[in-house]
Design a protein around this motif. Structure first.
Motif, PDB file in Angstrom:
ATOM      1  N   LYS A  98       0.859  -1.188   0.000  1.00  0.00           N
ATOM      2  CA  LYS A  98       0.000   0.000   0.000  1.00  0.00           C
ATOM      3  C   LYS A  98       0.892   1.232   0.000  1.00  0.00           C
ATOM      4  N   PRO A  99       0.501   2.248  -0.790  1.00  0.00           N
ATOM      5  CA  PRO A  99       1.237   3.506  -0.695  1.00  0.00           C
ATOM      6  C   PRO A  99       0.897   4.247   0.596  1.00  0.00           C
ATOM      7  N   VAL A 100       1.829   5.043   1.050  1.00  0.00           N
ATOM      8  CA  VAL A 100       1.536   5.927   2.178  1.00  0.00           C
ATOM      9  C   VAL A 100       2.168   7.276   1.871  1.00  0.00           C
ATOM     10  N   SER A 101       1.427   8.334   2.231  1.00  0.00           N
ATOM     11  CA  SER A 101       2.006   9.676   2.042  1.00  0.00           C
ATOM     12  C   SER A 101       2.188  10.315   3.405  1.00  0.00           C
ATOM     13  N   GLY A 102       1.244  11.164   3.822  1.00  0.00           N
ATOM     14  CA  GLY A 102       1.410  11.826   5.118  1.00  0.00           C
ATOM     15  C   GLY A 102       1.116  10.925   6.299  1.00  0.00           C
ATOM     16  N   GLY A 103       0.441   9.823   6.034  1.00  0.00           N
ATOM     17  CA  GLY A 103       0.137   8.877   7.109  1.00  0.00           C
ATOM     18  C   GLY A 103      -0.956   9.341   8.064  1.00  0.00           C
ATOM     19  N   GLN A 104      -1.609  10.436   7.757  1.00  0.00           N
ATOM     20  CA  GLN A 104      -2.590  10.979   8.709  1.00  0.00           C
ATOM     21  C   GLN A 104      -3.912  10.216   8.692  1.00  0.00           C
ATOM     22  N   SER A 105      -4.137   9.474   7.641  1.00  0.00           N
ATOM     23  CA  SER A 105      -5.277   8.554   7.638  1.00  0.00           C
ATOM     24  C   SER A 105      -4.780   7.121   7.746  1.00  0.00           C
ATOM     25  N   MET A 106      -3.639   6.857   7.098  1.00  0.00           N
ATOM     26  CA  MET A 106      -3.082   5.504   7.137  1.00  0.00           C
ATOM     27  C   MET A 106      -2.643   5.136   8.549  1.00  0.00           C
ATOM     28  N   GLY A 107      -2.058   6.076   9.256  1.00  0.00           N
ATOM     29  CA  GLY A 107      -1.567   5.791  10.615  1.00  0.00           C
ATOM     30  C   GLY A 107      -2.675   5.251  11.503  1.00  0.00           C
ATOM     31  N   THR A 129       1.826  19.161   0.911  1.00  0.00           N
ATOM     32  CA  THR A 129       1.025  19.079   2.136  1.00  0.00           C
ATOM     33  C   THR A 129       0.001  20.213   2.220  1.00  0.00           C
ATOM     34  N   HIS A 130      -0.986  19.981   3.066  1.00  0.00           N
ATOM     35  CA  HIS A 130      -1.994  21.020   3.313  1.00  0.00           C
ATOM     36  C   HIS A 130      -1.298  22.292   3.793  1.00  0.00           C
ATOM     37  N   ALA A 131      -0.276  22.116   4.638  1.00  0.00           N
ATOM     38  CA  ALA A 131       0.401  23.292   5.211  1.00  0.00           C
ATOM     39  C   ALA A 131       1.118  24.085   4.129  1.00  0.00           C
ATOM     40  N   ILE A 179      -8.276  22.795   7.355  1.00  0.00           N
ATOM     41  CA  ILE A 179      -8.253  21.336   7.487  1.00  0.00           C
ATOM     42  C   ILE A 179      -7.642  20.981   8.833  1.00  0.00           C
ATOM     43  N   ALA A 180      -8.331  20.191   9.587  1.00  0.00           N
ATOM     44  CA  ALA A 180      -7.803  19.677  10.854  1.00  0.00           C
ATOM     45  C   ALA A 180      -7.115  20.782  11.651  1.00  0.00           C
ATOM     46  N   TYR A 181      -5.968  20.466  12.245  1.00  0.00           N
ATOM     47  CA  TYR A 181      -5.153  21.486  12.890  1.00  0.00           C
ATOM     48  C   TYR A 181      -3.734  21.349  12.377  1.00  0.00           C
ATOM     49  N   ARG A 206       1.707  17.327   7.768  1.00  0.00           N
ATOM     50  CA  ARG A 206       2.036  15.991   7.243  1.00  0.00           C
ATOM     51  C   ARG A 206       1.057  15.543   6.159  1.00  0.00           C
ATOM     52  N   GLY A 207      -0.225  15.799   6.367  1.00  0.00           N
ATOM     53  CA  GLY A 207      -1.238  15.306   5.426  1.00  0.00           C
ATOM     54  C   GLY A 207      -1.059  15.937   4.052  1.00  0.00           C
ATOM     55  N   THR A 208      -1.324  15.162   3.005  1.00  0.00           N
ATOM     56  CA  THR A 208      -1.085  15.620   1.633  1.00  0.00           C
ATOM     57  C   THR A 208      -2.381  15.686   0.834  1.00  0.00           C
ATOM     58  N   ILE A 209      -2.335  16.502  -0.212  1.00  0.00           N
ATOM     59  CA  ILE A 209      -3.486  16.605  -1.111  1.00  0.00           C
ATOM     60  C   ILE A 209      -3.796  15.243  -1.709  1.00  0.00           C
ATOM     61  N   ALA A 241     -14.024  14.856   4.027  1.00  0.00           N
ATOM     62  CA  ALA A 241     -12.760  15.592   3.894  1.00  0.00           C
ATOM     63  C   ALA A 241     -12.937  16.786   2.958  1.00  0.00           C
ATOM     64  N   ASP A 242     -11.971  17.697   3.009  1.00  0.00           N
ATOM     65  CA  ASP A 242     -12.116  18.956   2.279  1.00  0.00           C
ATOM     66  C   ASP A 242     -11.742  18.879   0.801  1.00  0.00           C
ATOM     67  N   TRP A 243     -10.547  18.298   0.523  1.00  0.00           N
ATOM     68  CA  TRP A 243     -10.090  18.374  -0.878  1.00  0.00           C
ATOM     69  C   TRP A 243     -11.055  17.734  -1.859  1.00  0.00           C
ATOM     70  N   VAL A 262      -0.635   4.975  -8.657  1.00  0.00           N
ATOM     71  CA  VAL A 262      -0.616   6.033  -7.646  1.00  0.00           C
ATOM     72  C   VAL A 262      -0.996   7.349  -8.296  1.00  0.00           C
ATOM     73  N   LEU A 263      -1.512   8.210  -7.447  1.00  0.00           N
ATOM     74  CA  LEU A 263      -1.826   9.570  -7.882  1.00  0.00           C
ATOM     75  C   LEU A 263      -0.538  10.374  -7.777  1.00  0.00           C
ATOM     76  N   ILE A 264      -0.158  11.035  -8.874  1.00  0.00           N
ATOM     77  CA  ILE A 264       1.089  11.795  -8.758  1.00  0.00           C
ATOM     78  C   ILE A 264       0.882  13.298  -8.746  1.00  0.00           C
TER      79      ILE A 264
HETATM   80  C1  LIG Z   1      -7.052  14.514  13.711  1.00  0.00           C
HETATM   81  C2  LIG Z   1      -7.277  14.596  12.234  1.00  0.00           C
HETATM   82  C3  LIG Z   1      -8.154  15.534  11.742  1.00  0.00           C
HETATM   83  C4  LIG Z   1      -8.386  15.627  10.380  1.00  0.00           C
HETATM   84  N1  LIG Z   1      -9.249  16.590   9.929  1.00  0.00           N
HETATM   85  C5  LIG Z   1      -9.422  16.737   8.599  1.00  0.00           C
HETATM   86  C6  LIG Z   1     -10.240  17.776   8.072  1.00  0.00           C
HETATM   87  O1  LIG Z   1     -10.781  18.615   8.815  1.00  0.00           O
HETATM   88  N2  LIG Z   1     -10.419  17.844   6.738  1.00  0.00           N
HETATM   89  C7  LIG Z   1      -9.805  16.970   5.898  1.00  0.00           C
HETATM   90  O2  LIG Z   1      -9.975  17.084   4.708  1.00  0.00           O
HETATM   91  N3  LIG Z   1      -9.010  15.981   6.350  1.00  0.00           N
HETATM   92  C8  LIG Z   1      -8.795  15.854   7.682  1.00  0.00           C
HETATM   93  N4  LIG Z   1      -7.953  14.861   8.135  1.00  0.00           N
HETATM   94  C9  LIG Z   1      -7.312  13.933   7.168  1.00  0.00           C
HETATM   95  C10 LIG Z   1      -6.003  14.512   6.676  1.00  0.00           C
HETATM   96  O3  LIG Z   1      -6.297  15.605   5.868  1.00  0.00           O
HETATM   97  C11 LIG Z   1      -5.162  13.502   5.927  1.00  0.00           C
HETATM   98  O4  LIG Z   1      -4.017  14.183   5.605  1.00  0.00           O
HETATM   99  C12 LIG Z   1      -5.685  12.945   4.638  1.00  0.00           C
HETATM  100  O5  LIG Z   1      -6.899  12.317   4.816  1.00  0.00           O
HETATM  101  C13 LIG Z   1      -4.763  11.867   4.100  1.00  0.00           C
HETATM  102  O6  LIG Z   1      -3.574  12.378   3.617  1.00  0.00           O
HETATM  103  P1  LIG Z   1      -2.196  11.651   3.928  1.00  0.00           P
HETATM  104  O7  LIG Z   1      -1.202  12.260   3.060  1.00  0.00           O
HETATM  105  O8  LIG Z   1      -1.940  11.704   5.353  1.00  0.00           O
HETATM  106  O9  LIG Z   1      -2.484  10.165   3.409  1.00  0.00           O
HETATM  107  P2  LIG Z   1      -2.114   8.776   4.040  1.00  0.00           P
HETATM  108  O10 LIG Z   1      -2.717   8.639   5.370  1.00  0.00           O
HETATM  109  O11 LIG Z   1      -0.679   8.529   3.908  1.00  0.00           O
HETATM  110  O12 LIG Z   1      -2.882   7.839   3.030  1.00  0.00           O
HETATM  111  C14 LIG Z   1      -4.282   7.830   2.945  1.00  0.00           C
HETATM  112  C15 LIG Z   1      -4.739   6.797   1.916  1.00  0.00           C
HETATM  113  O13 LIG Z   1      -4.394   7.230   0.625  1.00  0.00           O
HETATM  114  C16 LIG Z   1      -3.488   6.313  -0.013  1.00  0.00           C
HETATM  115  N5  LIG Z   1      -2.536   7.173  -0.695  1.00  0.00           N
HETATM  116  C17 LIG Z   1      -1.806   8.174  -0.151  1.00  0.00           C
HETATM  117  N6  LIG Z   1      -1.126   8.813  -1.110  1.00  0.00           N
HETATM  118  C18 LIG Z   1      -1.415   8.206  -2.277  1.00  0.00           C
HETATM  119  C19 LIG Z   1      -1.043   8.429  -3.626  1.00  0.00           C
HETATM  120  N7  LIG Z   1      -0.248   9.435  -3.964  1.00  0.00           N
HETATM  121  N8  LIG Z   1      -1.531   7.623  -4.552  1.00  0.00           N
HETATM  122  C20 LIG Z   1      -2.362   6.613  -4.239  1.00  0.00           C
HETATM  123  N9  LIG Z   1      -2.767   6.375  -2.990  1.00  0.00           N
HETATM  124  C21 LIG Z   1      -2.307   7.163  -2.027  1.00  0.00           C
HETATM  125  C22 LIG Z   1      -2.950   5.471   1.092  1.00  0.00           C
HETATM  126  O14 LIG Z   1      -2.618   4.189   0.633  1.00  0.00           O
HETATM  127  C23 LIG Z   1      -4.092   5.443   2.073  1.00  0.00           C
HETATM  128  O15 LIG Z   1      -5.020   4.479   1.677  1.00  0.00           O
HETATM  129  C24 LIG Z   1      -7.725  14.749   9.490  1.00  0.00           C
HETATM  130  C25 LIG Z   1      -6.823  13.795   9.979  1.00  0.00           C
HETATM  131  C26 LIG Z   1      -6.583  13.720  11.336  1.00  0.00           C
HETATM  132  C27 LIG Z   1      -5.610  12.706  11.855  1.00  0.00           C
END
Ligand SMILES: Cc1cc2nc3c(=O)[nH]c(=O)nc-3n(C[C@H](O)[C@H](O)[C@H](O)COP(=O)(O)OP(=O)(O)OC[C@H]3O[C@@H](n4cnc5c(N)ncnc54)[C@H](O)[C@@H]3O)c2cc1C
Lengths: 781, 271
Positions: free
Chosen positions: B27-36, B75-77, B99-101, B107-110, B121-123, B164-166
């Motif tokens: 599985k791909p991982v980017s910011g890990g904010q949902s994967m974690g 990243t969102h930031a 988005i979030a805080y 860390r989280g990515t588009i 989610a927002d995006w 993967v989404l690039i």
């Molecule tokens: C406390 C908290 C609050 C949040 N609040 C909000 C909010 O208010 N609004 C909002 O929009 N989001 C919110 N989020 C989610 C956040 O924005 C995450 O960053 C986002 O959902 C996932 O981005 P990521 O880069 O962390 O992805 P990851 O967690 O790394 O991955 C998420 C999923 O996408 C897949 N993936 C990742 N990158 C790729 C890629 N390039 N190609 C293919 N697959 C990929 C992974 O395999 C996984 O299944 C919140 C998260 C947390 C922890």
């Protein structure tokens, strides 16, 4: 007032370690060969256990109820007539009675590996109908949580009785129903326990995140069949308790048992998911209230039914009924009225066992009572705060025995309301309401007033006949050889700041500087007995015990000082930290040094009891001393989103003598934050099958820094005549009133729409539903 | 809970990442904010995580041809802080900042947000309103796909195994463009109860009113889109357009969605 004794705003001694991340919590403790435990927890709310399939290669690391056959299940009894007790086995035996109940424990070198094992276990469960809805649970034909009972009542009791002919004669009758959501306490640190056998001391040492180490020792002794002196319970730093940690936990028993069995250190650290799903154990109250009043809104009487979903088991030692006991006894709160009847129904359900949470029932009864006061005020067309103040016990009635026989020792309750009215600026808000808000929101102001029974002892707990009744509180103080002081108390300080406030009391009594006073607590091996920290009892009981010990220390020091001062012992007095005689003075360090290190300098005939004092203490009354407060809040409600914003929040509180105003304020802020959570955010919803539906903090919403407003606290100080320094407890109070004040403010805001809410949390959905219901009603009329 | 055992790799190039994903079904991982959280709750138990965060192809941006191409690992930031040229008249930075805080935004990515496809989610909603196009890479090459076709439902996207989404292509809005974005959460950082994004830019042929935080993918309110530019639709028009989605909302939800659309339109077109 000295700059460090009673009344001083000194910074907390304990913050030094906590703010630098140097606290030592159970999960910080590492011992050689420490193993981690993970529990297999029931996926079903109600089911019969047919068996558990354990892969052969795991059998030496997995334990079930069969292995714990020699453990006595927790049986928390009360002698209240009609109460039914339940056996709460630490691991489920024949049935599981709530989703999250522990069925088996797996032990491995790491938690992750232990969880891997849990994933490989296959419990064979026969699903039974879940008892979740309190109304359905009490119908005949309902499934039964405990079959041998024949029904689902832990207790069905009535307080008070005669309402006379109010039903016919009362000019105003107001009826309402209220509901408090099921909640999860969410201390920052969850439960945690580490146990090992100490061969040197021949003791089972149990580190546990508890509020009540001495009580836990008694409980473990009872369940494990191990004598108390063979057990040492240590509560190191504890990251909040709130009641969650004032009972004997099944996991404590399991881990202690496992340490005996395996003879290596084992631990279990609760995670947030376990906490949320297996620990949703509090405040699911349902109210039916009928208030009788005169044309001015003066209450004549109250008829109520409180139903509480107490979950599957009775917890030790507080049982499944003290919540109902407190609800029935405290519903009248600070209000004086003559006629009262309250039926309290404690219903067994397939949910985690009910544990009293900060405020114990009073947050529920305050919500019901104070929303009812406002409903009465609206009914008679008067300002709610005026109706509230008139209904309160008046200062000239003090001390006052109320309709449920509670003895209110001191205070001026209406004065608190008046001050809150002024501070929140009711007149200004009423003007603003007339003009309307430019953004279309509706603003409202609300009040709630409560009394907080604190440090109640034998008469209250004894009447319930539960296993642990608080009586005399013990402490010890020891003058050290260089004139410092060690205080030992059996209560546990887990955020209350007692390492500071108890030192402040000793400072006032003995004049020893704060940095020369050490407070030791939380360890049965080193501290005198206390039932523990709960019921807002710490500062009254342990504070009183420390003062008593300090006072006893003085005559013990006097003969030694008199020897140096060449006078008679009764000519010596303690002043400014020095022993003073008619001509000259000696520091306490000289007294200490002589007694411990150079007794050769002392005359033959000297009091040999020494400079280490252990004393018991109880206050002048054991029914509790009553603090009180009024909370006032201004909110803005967005009628198109149901969103509530808190614009202003005022607390006027009186907890008698303030030992340290900053600590009181800290307790009050923290409690109020939890009350704001109760008001607007926190809820553990359950599916009809008894599944907890909020398994993460994304679903179970806690207030954060952006949701808790700046709170303005004002103190008044009415000393209790019955405690050593006039202090009253204050630990729970902040959490009692916020949802009632906020509910009243929301209802004030919604008044133009004819809508009213009465269920916590008051979410956007519930507020919009209330508005829609009012619209539908208006359309129908 | 603790995550189940998994391997972790951070390949140096996109090709390597794609071949690792193709071979091992990781599985791909980017910011890990949902994967974690999914790992920790054992909702996801991959054998291998392939970290995309530091790949050149997924970072930075390029501009030309009337569009801004944003790397999926931005990243969102970074969006919030203005690390990208502002081609949306402030809309993307504004959305990102809410988005979030901040720790999640750093860390989280588009790309992660779009691929996770959480309905709340927002995006997903904001970029649907902006009519973004997504660039997807697999071992067989890259392809482009419109966001409407990419977001299939709750946590469901049109990515094939191993892809993967690039990057995300954002149209450069004209000076006359108008936008509105309204989201309602119960508390800061909490997932949304309702979201509405509006973008009106005839020069780019964008007329979009998007309702998000539904059970599935965000929905366009076609009836309103057709009338954008003729003044702000009235309350009844908004209600009818939401009705036309034919989704069974609870009454309170319906009120919130109506409010969101009203307020997003008001932001876009003034009162
Ligand atoms: C406390 C908290 C609050 C949040 N609040 C909000 C909010 O208010 N609004 C909002 O929009 N989001 C919110 N989020 C989610 C956040 O924005 C995450 O960053 C986002 O959902 C996932 O981005 P990521 O880069 O962390 O992805 P990851 O967690 O790394 O991955 C998420 C999923 O996408 C897949 N993936 C990742 N990158 C790729 C890629 N390039 N190609 C293919 N697959 C990929 C992974 O395999 C996984 O299944 C919140 C998260 C947390 C922890």
């Amino acid at each position: 007032m000295s700059d460090s004794g009673i009344g001083a705003r000194v910074k907390r001694k304990e913050d030094e370690r906590h703010l630098h991340g140097r606290g030592r919590f159970v999960s910080d403790i590492l011992l050689p060969n420490l193993h981690d435990v993970a529990f297999l927890r029931s996926p079903l709310a109600h089911g019969r256990i047919r068996g558990i399939d354990i892969p052969d290669d795991l059998k030496s690391q997995v334990y079930t109820a069969a292995d714990l056959a020699d453990v006595t299940p927790v049986r928390a009894v009360a002698t209240v007539p009609g109460f039914k007790a339940s056996d709460f086995p630490p691991l489920a035996t024949d049935k599981v009675r709530y989703a999250g109940e522990a069925i088996a424990m797996c032990v491995a070198r790491t938690r992750a590996e232990a969880e891997d094992m849990v994933d490989l276990l296959r419990p064979d469960l026969e699903e039974l109908p879940a008892v979740c809805d309190v109304e359905a649970a009490v119908q005949s034909g309902s499934a039964l949580v405990h079959e041998d009972w024949g029904d689902n009542f832990f207790l069905d009791a009535v307080v008070g009785g005669d309402l006379g002919d109010l039903e016919k004669t009362a000019p105003v009758i107001v009826e309402r129903e209220y509901k408090m959501a099921r909640q999860v306490m969410n201390p920052m640190e969850g439960k945690a326990v580490l146990a090992h056998w100490d061969d040197t001391a021949s003791q089972l040492v149990v580190y546990t995140s508890t509020q009540v180490p001495h009580s836990i020792r008694s409980g473990l002794s009872m369940c494990l069949g191990l004598a108390e002196e063979k057990i040492r319970v240590i509560a190191p730093d504890v990251g909040g308790g709130f009641g969650y940690k004032c009972i004997l936990q099944p996991e404590e028993i399991c881990v202690a048992w496992l340490a005996l069995k395996r003879r290596h250190p084992v631990r279990w650290i609760e995670d947030r998911r376990e906490h949320l799903t297996a620990g949703a154990n509090t405040r699911e109250h349902y109210y039916k209230v009928k208030a009788f009043a005169d044309e001015r809104g003066k209450l004549l009487g109250l008829d109520a039914t409180v139903t509480i979903s107490v979950g599957a088991y009775s917890v030790w030692p507080f049982t499944a009924v003290i919540e109902a006991g407190q609800a029935g006894g405290n519903l009248p709160g600070p209000y004086a009225f003559g006629k009262y009847r309250c039926r309290t129904v404690s219903v067994a359900t397939n949910k985690p066992p009910f544990t009293p949470y900060r405020g114990v029932a009073r947050p529920g009864v305050c919500f019901a009572m104070d929303l009812t006061i406002d409903a009465v005020a609206r009914e008679v067309g008067r300002e709610p705060h005026e109706v509230r103040a008139e209904n309160l016990v008046q200062p000239e009635q003090m001390p006052f025995t109320n309709v449920t026989n509670k003895f209110y020792d001191s205070g001026d309750y209406p004065a608190g309301v008046r001050e809150a009215v002024e501070k929140i600026d009711v007149a200004g808000i009423r003007g603003r309401q007339q003009q309307g808000e430019p953004d279309g929101r509706l603003i409202g102001v609300g009040f709630a007033t409560y009394v907080e029974q604190t440090a109640h002892g034998r008469p209250v707990f004894g009447a319930w006949g539960i296993a642990v009744v608080p009586g005399y509180e013990n402490a010890s103080v020891k003058l050290t050889a260089d004139g410092g002081l060690e205080i030992r108390v059996g209560v546990q300080s887990h955020g209350q700041g007692m390492e500071t406030t108890l030192a402040q009391i000793a400072n006032t009594e003995l004049g020893i500087p704060l940095d020369r006073i050490t407070v030791i607590h939380g360890d049965t091996g080193t501290t005198p007995f206390s039932t523990g920290t709960y019921a807002s009892r710490g500062i009254v009981m342990a504070g009183g015990a420390v003062a008593t010990c300090c006072r006893e220390l003085i005559p013990r020091m006097a003969p030694i000082a008199a020897h140096f001062l060449q006078c008679k012992p009764d000519e010596v007095r303690l002043e400014g930290g020095m022993m003073k005689g008619p001509s000259g003075e000696v520091p306490l360090a000289d007294v200490g040094r002589a007694w411990y290190l150079r007794p050769d300098q002392l005359p033959e005939e000297i009091n040999e009891s020494g400079l280490e004092v252990v004393m018991g203490y109880k206050p002048g009354i054991e029914t509790g001393v009553f603090g009180y407060a009024t909370h006032a809040v201004t909110v803005a409600v967005d009628p198109d989103l149901g969103q509530v914003e808190i614009l202003d929040y005022v607390i006027v509180e009186d907890c008698g003598t303030l030992i340290n105003p900053m600590v009181v304020e800290g307790q009050t802020y923290g409690g109020a934050a939890q009350g704001i959570g109760t008001a607007l955010y926190e809820e553990m919803p359950y599916s009809p099958q008894g599944q907890p539906l909020a398994s993460t903090l994304a679903d179970y919403i806690l207030p954060g820094p952006t949701e808790v407003p700046k709170i303005r606290i004002f103190h008044t100080e009415t000393p209790s005549p019955y405690t050593t320094h006039g202090q009253k407890g204050v630990g729970e109070g902040g959490a009692i009133a916020p949802h009632a004040a906020i509910g009243n403010a929301i209802n004030d805001a919604l008044k133009p729409l004819g809508a009213e809410v009465g269920e916590t949390p008051m979410t956007p959905h519930r507020i919009l539903d209330a508005i829609q219901a009012a619209k539908a009603k208006a359309a129908a009329e | 809970m603790k995550a189940a055992k998994f391997d972790y790799e951070a390949p140096a190039s996109l090709d390597e990442a794609l071949s690792r994903l193709a071979e091992n079904g990781g599985k791909p991982v980017s910011g890990g904010q949902s994967m974690g959280p999914m790992l920790n709750m054992r909702l996801a138990t991959p054998d291998l995580l392939v970290d995309l965060r530091r790949l050149d192809e997924l970072n930075g941006y390029s501009q030309g041809d009337g569009k801004l191409v944003v790397g999926a690992a931005v990243t969102h930031a970074q969006v919030e802080d203005g690390a990208l040229p502002d081609v949306t008249k402030g809309m993307m930075a504004s959305v990102a900042s809410d988005i979030a805080y901040r720790p999640v935004r750093t860390r989280g990515t588009i790309g992660g947000s779009l691929c996770h496809a959480d309905p709340a989610a927002d995006w997903p909603s904001a970029l649907t309103a902006l009519d973004a196009t997504l660039v997807v890479a697999g071992t067989g090459g890259t392809r482009r796909i419109g966001i409407d076709d990419f977001l299939l439902g709750a946590f469901a996207i049109a990515l094939n195994e191993g892809e993967v989404l690039i990057a995300v292509e954002i149209p450069v809005l004209s000076d006359a463009a108008r936008w509105g974005y309204f989201k309602f959460c119960r508390k800061t950082g909490e997932f949304a109860e309702t979201i509405c994004g509006v973008v009106f830019d005839p020069a780019n042929d964008i007329r979009r009113v998007v309702l998000g935080a539904l059970g599935g993918a965000p929905k366009r309110l076609g009836e309103l889109e057709d009338r954008l530019g003729d003044g702000i639709p009235g309350v009844n028009g908004i209600a009818a357009a939401i009705d036309a989605l034919d989704i069974a909302f609870e009454p309170a939800q319906l009120v919130m969605h109506n409010t969101a659309v009203r307020r997003a339109l008001r932001q876009a077109f003034g009162s």
